[in-house]
Design a protein around this motif. Structure first.
Motif, PDB file in Angstrom:
ATOM      1  N   HIS A  35       0.828  -1.253  -0.067  1.00  0.00           N
ATOM      2  CA  HIS A  35       0.061   0.082   0.000  1.00  0.00           C
ATOM      3  C   HIS A  35       0.781   1.097   0.151  1.00  0.00           C
ATOM      4  CE1 HIS A  35      -3.825  -1.796   0.370  1.00  0.00           C
ATOM      5  NE2 HIS A  35      -3.509  -2.609   1.193  1.00  0.00           N
ATOM      6  N   LYS A  37       3.804   1.529  -1.279  1.00  0.00           N
ATOM      7  CA  LYS A  37       4.219   1.843  -2.692  1.00  0.00           C
ATOM      8  C   LYS A  37       2.994   2.241  -3.738  1.00  0.00           C
ATOM      9  CE  LYS A  37       7.488  -2.032  -2.806  1.00  0.00           C
ATOM     10  NZ  LYS A  37       7.726  -3.313  -3.449  1.00  0.00           N
ATOM     11  N   ARG A  38       1.983   1.818  -3.418  1.00  0.00           N
ATOM     12  CA  ARG A  38       0.935   2.468  -4.401  1.00  0.00           C
ATOM     13  C   ARG A  38       0.689   3.784  -3.954  1.00  0.00           C
ATOM     14  NH1 ARG A  38      -3.475  -2.464  -4.585  1.00  0.00           N
ATOM     15  NH2 ARG A  38      -2.602  -3.881  -5.851  1.00  0.00           N
ATOM     16  N   LYS A  39       0.837   4.274  -2.751  1.00  0.00           N
ATOM     17  CA  LYS A  39       0.861   5.594  -2.512  1.00  0.00           C
ATOM     18  C   LYS A  39       1.564   6.689  -3.195  1.00  0.00           C
ATOM     19  CE  LYS A  39      -1.604   5.012   1.905  1.00  0.00           C
ATOM     20  NZ  LYS A  39      -1.543   5.414   3.485  1.00  0.00           N
ATOM     21  N   MET A  41       3.318   5.960  -6.080  1.00  0.00           N
ATOM     22  CA  MET A  41       3.108   6.151  -7.502  1.00  0.00           C
ATOM     23  C   MET A  41       2.457   7.216  -8.127  1.00  0.00           C
ATOM     24  SD  MET A  41       2.516   2.076  -8.614  1.00  0.00           S
ATOM     25  CE  MET A  41       3.335   0.867  -7.852  1.00  0.00           C
ATOM     26  N   ILE A  63       1.492   3.099 -13.432  1.00  0.00           N
ATOM     27  CA  ILE A  63       1.263   2.025 -12.671  1.00  0.00           C
ATOM     28  C   ILE A  63       2.335   1.090 -12.523  1.00  0.00           C
ATOM     29  CG2 ILE A  63      -0.144   0.068 -11.842  1.00  0.00           C
ATOM     30  CD1 ILE A  63      -2.580   1.717 -12.675  1.00  0.00           C
ATOM     31  N   GLU A  65       3.726  -1.864 -11.807  1.00  0.00           N
ATOM     32  CA  GLU A  65       3.084  -3.031 -11.068  1.00  0.00           C
ATOM     33  C   GLU A  65       3.569  -4.264 -12.448  1.00  0.00           C
ATOM     34  OE1 GLU A  65       1.934  -3.952  -7.961  1.00  0.00           O
ATOM     35  OE2 GLU A  65       1.291  -2.196  -7.353  1.00  0.00           O
ATOM     36  N   LEU A 106      -9.311   3.983  -9.172  1.00  0.00           N
ATOM     37  CA  LEU A 106      -7.901   3.970  -8.692  1.00  0.00           C
ATOM     38  C   LEU A 106      -7.762   4.232  -7.098  1.00  0.00           C
ATOM     39  CD1 LEU A 106      -6.297   5.387 -12.034  1.00  0.00           C
ATOM     40  CD2 LEU A 106      -6.025   3.071 -11.153  1.00  0.00           C
ATOM     41  N   TYR A 111      -4.158   3.952  -5.100  1.00  0.00           N
ATOM     42  CA  TYR A 111      -3.313   4.785  -5.890  1.00  0.00           C
ATOM     43  C   TYR A 111      -3.871   6.185  -5.679  1.00  0.00           C
ATOM     44  CZ  TYR A 111      -2.146   0.401  -8.279  1.00  0.00           C
ATOM     45  OH  TYR A 111      -1.740  -0.864  -8.403  1.00  0.00           O
ATOM     46  N   SER A 114      -2.959   9.404  -7.873  1.00  0.00           N
ATOM     47  CA  SER A 114      -3.608   9.647  -9.222  1.00  0.00           C
ATOM     48  C   SER A 114      -4.218  10.886  -9.498  1.00  0.00           C
ATOM     49  CB  SER A 114      -4.761   8.710  -9.388  1.00  0.00           C
ATOM     50  OG  SER A 114      -4.417   7.190  -8.937  1.00  0.00           O
TER      51      SER A 114
END
Length: 119
Positions: A35, A37-39, A41, A63, A65, A106, A111, A114
């Motif tokens: 989570h 890492k997603r924040k 990006m 993204i 991934e 997203l 994410y 975004s």
């Protein structure tokens, strides 16, 4: 007259397999790491119309991934929005201009970085 086929596994074999509901969950550290890492990006939703015969498309870039995750995100968006789309070469291409709804999906997936980009 049909003969009943005997099960290849006995009850003891099923008990040895264990209950899938009791399977160990993913370690918390890995979930938190994913989570975070997603924040971080920077996901951008680009609106394009040029070179597509006048058809509108939104290209989602940023993204970072693997392909399986991208395909999963693409499939979820296609079912929730009722549009066509595909994922290839690290990008997700969605038909139509539903950027606001795509942005909401997203952000729900984690994410949070975004943003809309382009016309």
């Amino acid at each position: 007259m049909s003969k009943k086929k005997e099960s290849a596994l006995s009850w003891d074999d099923f008990v040895k397999m264990g209950n899938p509901e009791n399977a160990p969950a993913m370690p918390i550290d890995e979930v938190d790491d994913m989570h975070s890492k997603r924040k971080l990006m920077q996901v951008r939703l680009h609106y394009e119309k040029k070179g597509r015969g006048g058809k509108e498309a939104v290209i989602i870039r940023g993204i970072d991934e693997n392909d399986d995750v991208l395909k999963g995100i693409c499939k979820e968006m296609k079912t929730k929005l009722g549009v066509g789309g595909s994922s290839k070469e690290g990008e997700i291409i969605m038909q139509g201009n539903k950027r606001e709804k795509m942005l909401e999906i997203l952000k729900k997936l984690g994410y949070s970085g975004s943003k809309n980009s382009g016309g």
